[in-house]
Motif scaffolding. Structure first.
Motif, PDB file in Angstrom:
ATOM      1  N   ALA A  66     -48.378 -18.100 -20.682  1.00 60.38           N
ATOM      2  CA  ALA A  66     -49.022 -17.325 -21.742  1.00 60.38           C
ATOM      3  C   ALA A  66     -49.056 -15.832 -21.443  1.00 60.38           C
ATOM      4  N   ASP A  67     -49.046 -15.459 -20.166  1.00 58.23           N
ATOM      5  CA  ASP A  67     -49.055 -14.026 -19.840  1.00 58.23           C
ATOM      6  C   ASP A  67     -47.696 -13.386 -20.105  1.00 58.23           C
ATOM      7  N   LEU A  68     -46.652 -14.217 -20.262  1.00 60.98           N
ATOM      8  CA  LEU A  68     -45.327 -13.688 -20.591  1.00 60.98           C
ATOM      9  C   LEU A  68     -45.121 -13.594 -22.100  1.00 60.98           C
ATOM     10  N   LEU A  69     -45.544 -14.642 -22.832  1.00 59.51           N
ATOM     11  CA  LEU A  69     -45.304 -14.673 -24.276  1.00 59.51           C
ATOM     12  C   LEU A  69     -46.096 -15.819 -24.893  1.00 59.51           C
ATOM     13  N   THR A  70     -46.554 -15.591 -26.112  1.00 61.19           N
ATOM     14  CA  THR A  70     -47.219 -16.637 -26.892  1.00 61.19           C
ATOM     15  C   THR A  70     -46.621 -16.651 -28.307  1.00 61.19           C
ATOM     16  N   LEU A  71     -46.970 -17.661 -29.077  1.00 68.04           N
ATOM     17  CA  LEU A  71     -46.538 -17.703 -30.468  1.00 68.04           C
ATOM     18  C   LEU A  71     -47.058 -16.488 -31.226  1.00 68.04           C
ATOM     19  N   ALA A  72     -48.306 -16.087 -30.942  1.00 68.07           N
ATOM     20  CA  ALA A  72     -48.876 -14.910 -31.601  1.00 68.07           C
ATOM     21  C   ALA A  72     -48.101 -13.645 -31.238  1.00 68.07           C
ATOM     22  N   ASP A  73     -47.630 -13.580 -29.994  1.00 66.34           N
ATOM     23  CA  ASP A  73     -46.818 -12.421 -29.592  1.00 66.34           C
ATOM     24  C   ASP A  73     -45.523 -12.355 -30.392  1.00 66.34           C
ATOM     25  N   VAL A  74     -44.878 -13.507 -30.560  1.00 70.56           N
ATOM     26  CA  VAL A  74     -43.637 -13.550 -31.332  1.00 70.56           C
ATOM     27  C   VAL A  74     -43.910 -13.128 -32.779  1.00 70.56           C
ATOM     28  N   ASP A  75     -45.027 -13.591 -33.319  1.00 67.85           N
ATOM     29  CA  ASP A  75     -45.421 -13.207 -34.676  1.00 67.85           C
ATOM     30  C   ASP A  75     -45.521 -11.687 -34.795  1.00 67.85           C
ATOM     31  N   GLU A  76     -46.137 -11.073 -33.793  1.00 69.12           N
ATOM     32  CA  GLU A  76     -46.303  -9.615 -33.807  1.00 69.12           C
ATOM     33  C   GLU A  76     -44.961  -8.898 -33.689  1.00 69.12           C
ATOM     34  N   VAL A  77     -44.090  -9.404 -32.814  1.00 67.26           N
ATOM     35  CA  VAL A  77     -42.780  -8.777 -32.643  1.00 67.26           C
ATOM     36  C   VAL A  77     -41.999  -8.815 -33.955  1.00 67.26           C
ATOM     37  N   LEU A  78     -42.024  -9.952 -34.646  1.00 64.09           N
ATOM     38  CA  LEU A  78     -41.315 -10.065 -35.921  1.00 64.09           C
ATOM     39  C   LEU A  78     -41.927  -9.137 -36.966  1.00 64.09           C
ATOM     40  N   TRP A  79     -43.244  -9.096 -37.015  1.00 62.93           N
ATOM     41  CA  TRP A  79     -43.928  -8.248 -37.999  1.00 62.93           C
ATOM     42  C   TRP A  79     -43.575  -6.779 -37.781  1.00 62.93           C
ATOM     43  N   LEU A  80     -43.543  -6.357 -36.520  1.00 61.56           N
ATOM     44  CA  LEU A  80     -43.262  -4.957 -36.215  1.00 61.56           C
ATOM     45  C   LEU A  80     -41.785  -4.609 -36.326  1.00 61.56           C
ATOM     46  N   SER A  81     -40.934  -5.631 -36.415  1.00 61.76           N
ATOM     47  CA  SER A  81     -39.504  -5.343 -36.503  1.00 61.76           C
ATOM     48  C   SER A  81     -39.133  -4.704 -37.831  1.00 61.76           C
ATOM     49  N   GLY A  82     -39.933  -4.951 -38.883  1.00 65.25           N
ATOM     50  CA  GLY A  82     -39.649  -4.360 -40.187  1.00 65.25           C
ATOM     51  C   GLY A  82     -38.279  -4.759 -40.682  1.00 65.25           C
ATOM     52  N   THR A  83     -37.436  -3.756 -40.951  1.00 63.31           N
ATOM     53  CA  THR A  83     -36.070  -4.024 -41.412  1.00 63.31           C
ATOM     54  C   THR A  83     -35.058  -3.944 -40.286  1.00 63.31           C
ATOM     55  N   ASP A  84     -35.523  -3.672 -39.066  1.00 66.45           N
ATOM     56  CA  ASP A  84     -34.609  -3.550 -37.934  1.00 66.45           C
ATOM     57  C   ASP A  84     -34.404  -4.920 -37.295  1.00 66.45           C
ATOM     58  N   LEU A  85     -33.369  -5.615 -37.721  1.00 66.17           N
ATOM     59  CA  LEU A  85     -33.110  -6.976 -37.243  1.00 66.17           C
ATOM     60  C   LEU A  85     -31.887  -7.036 -36.339  1.00 66.17           C
ATOM     61  N   ARG A  86     -31.532  -5.907 -35.725  1.00 62.73           N
ATOM     62  CA  ARG A  86     -30.291  -5.863 -34.946  1.00 62.73           C
ATOM     63  C   ARG A  86     -30.280  -6.852 -33.797  1.00 62.73           C
ATOM     64  N   ASN A  87     -31.436  -7.163 -33.221  1.00 65.40           N
ATOM     65  CA  ASN A  87     -31.492  -8.070 -32.080  1.00 65.40           C
ATOM     66  C   ASN A  87     -32.058  -9.437 -32.457  1.00 65.40           C
ATOM     67  N   ILE A  88     -31.994  -9.769 -33.737  1.00 66.68           N
ATOM     68  CA  ILE A  88     -32.536 -11.042 -34.211  1.00 66.68           C
ATOM     69  C   ILE A  88     -31.433 -11.828 -34.920  1.00 66.68           C
ATOM     70  N   ARG A  89     -31.375 -13.134 -34.657  1.00 61.41           N
ATOM     71  CA  ARG A  89     -30.385 -14.012 -35.277  1.00 61.41           C
ATOM     72  C   ARG A  89     -31.103 -15.191 -35.918  1.00 61.41           C
ATOM     73  N   VAL A  90     -30.479 -15.782 -36.916  1.00 66.98           N
ATOM     74  CA  VAL A  90     -30.992 -17.036 -37.478  1.00 66.98           C
ATOM     75  C   VAL A  90     -29.854 -18.052 -37.443  1.00 66.98           C
ATOM     76  N   VAL A  91     -30.135 -19.229 -36.858  1.00 69.64           N
ATOM     77  CA  VAL A  91     -29.108 -20.236 -36.618  1.00 69.64           C
ATOM     78  C   VAL A  91     -29.673 -21.606 -36.950  1.00 69.64           C
ATOM     79  N   ILE A  92     -28.860 -22.433 -37.573  1.00 67.51           N
ATOM     80  CA  ILE A  92     -29.243 -23.827 -37.808  1.00 67.51           C
ATOM     81  C   ILE A  92     -28.041 -24.714 -37.532  1.00 67.51           C
ATOM     82  N   ASP A  93     -28.237 -25.662 -36.631  1.00 67.04           N
ATOM     83  CA  ASP A  93     -27.191 -26.625 -36.276  1.00 67.04           C
ATOM     84  C   ASP A  93     -25.858 -25.939 -35.946  1.00 67.04           C
ATOM     85  N   GLY A  94     -25.961 -24.824 -35.232  1.00 66.73           N
ATOM     86  CA  GLY A  94     -24.767 -24.117 -34.791  1.00 66.73           C
ATOM     87  C   GLY A  94     -24.205 -23.122 -35.790  1.00 66.73           C
TER      88      GLY A  94
END
Length: 406
Positions: free
Chosen positions: A53-81
């Protein structure tokens, strides 16, 4: 520095060091090196959901996504390859990019946050500490998979990974190593049928899984959202070391850059000449390549690939005028460095640069470099420098980012 910033830095430094021994506990490092590293997977089962939990939590990920705004350069979405390109998300006219990403997530896609260690302090510290311990480059990617879904089809990675489960559970299917320790240029052939698993593991929050490169694997979340950190380890390989040295020799020696004899493919004499020349060139390789020099160069490369540890450096520079011989300072934690001393100069290499000092301060610089996180003052540094000289040395090392205020 403001009291709030002081408290934040103190809280971060008070956390347990996220080193290898903590990742694999209760397995000791010697056992891991002997039985698992580059050999076979390791599964560490814990009954401690908050272990990471000191490294990362679900709430932390939520915050990172929220703060990303429109900058999705380091984010991917993948389903079944199958991956949806970020540009496609950004081009969705009827909604903003983040909402488009969440729509994919709600429909079963895994959200991948690449290189989160570059912008999330606890993971950056993990990468710094672990990278120094393993002499490797570390990359932390985050995988958020909605309940009952799979992001990737079976595959292997061309680097070693530690998988730290931080939320929910995920079912892993491991299918062995069809090709041991594949190089970067040999990816898994995904066109073949999915292999039958040799081992199946449920990873719960707090658990850890280590996979040597080449281990075929796939994973699907269970009844709840799964969040895990994939800690990718990219070591220097012997093939890298040899290739780097050989390429440098090619640049220096013209004979390696010549073509084989004209028409050799249809000329037996030309082929014989090519054999003789290759024997000679292999002799040059044997005579000119020094294993000791190759290892020394590898040390420099291992140091250069480390991310700079410059937390608070802007504030340090602002306060540089406050530094005196009695100011308590500390070598930056988790810093990778090397020291070279000869009759003329002292060369301190870190952060992919070299800072040079006169040879007569070698003992003082060595003391600071080897302080191992212990606080000290300029006045407490052993050696022959006078007090003004010690203050200058401390200011120089702080200005260059090697030390910080204790």
């Amino acid at each position: 520095m403001t009291p709030l910033a002081d408290r934040e830095r103190a809280a971060l430094s008070a956390r347990p060091v996220p080193d290898l021994s903590r990742l694999i506990d209760p397995i000791d490092v010697h056992t891991f090196r002997r039985e698992h590293w580059e050999r076979q997977p390791l599964f560490v089962k814990r009954s401690d959901p908050g272990y990471f939990a000191d490294l990362l939590t679900l709430a932390d990920v939520d915050e990172v996504l929220w703060l990303s705004g429109t900058d999705l350069r380091n984010i991917r979405v993948v389903i079944d390859g199958k991956e949806t390109p970020v540009d496609e998300l950004k081009s969705t006219a009827r909604q903003n990019a983040l909402e488009a990403l969440y729509e994919h997530y709600r429909n079963g896609s895994t959200v991948v946050l690449n290189s989160l260690g570059d912008r999330w302090a606890p993971l950056r510290r993990l990468g710094s500490v672990l990278g120094a311990e393993l002499s490797a480059r570390i990359q932390c990617n985050i995988y958020v998979t909605p309940a009952g879904n799979r992001g990737f089809v079976p595959h292997y990675d061309t680097h070693d990974v530690f998988i730290a489960q931080v939320h929910g559970t995920k079912h892993w299917r491991l299918a062995g190593q069809p090709y041991a320790l594949p190089l970067h240029g040999r990816p898994y052939d995904k066109s073949q049928p999915e292999p039958e698993p040799e081992q199946e593991i449920d990873l719960s929050a707090g658990d850890l899984l280590y996979l040597p490169r080449g281990t075929v694997h796939s994973a699907a979340s269970n009844e709840t959202t799964s969040v895990h950190i994939t800690i990718g380890v990219h070591p220097l390989l012997y093939s890298d070391v040899v290739e780097h040295a050989v390429k440098r020799l090619f640049a220096e020696e013209e004979a390696f850059r010549k073509g084989l004899p004209m028409g050799f493919a249809t000329d037996e004499q030309g082929q014989s000449q090519a054999v003789d020349q290759l024997v000679a060139l292999l002799g040059v390789l044997r005579d000119r390549l020094s294993p000791r020099e190759m290892v020394t160069e590898s040390v420099r490369r291992a140091i250069s690939i480390a991310a700079p540890t410059l937390d608070g450096h802007l504030t340090d520079l602002e306060r540089l005028g406050e530094v005196e011989a009695d100011t308590k300072v500390i070598r930056r934690p988790d810093l990778r460095w090397t020291l070279a001393v000869d009759e003329e100069a002292v060369q301190l290499t870190f952060h992919d640069k070299t800072v040079q000092f006169p040879a007569h301060v070698a003992d003082e610089v060595r003391y600071v470099a080897q302080s191992n996180g212990a606080g000290f003052t300029g006045a407490s540094i052993p050696g022959d420098l006078d007090q003004p000289g010690r203050a200058v040395l401390v200011r120089t090392l702080m200005r260059e980012g090697f030390i910080t205020f204790a």
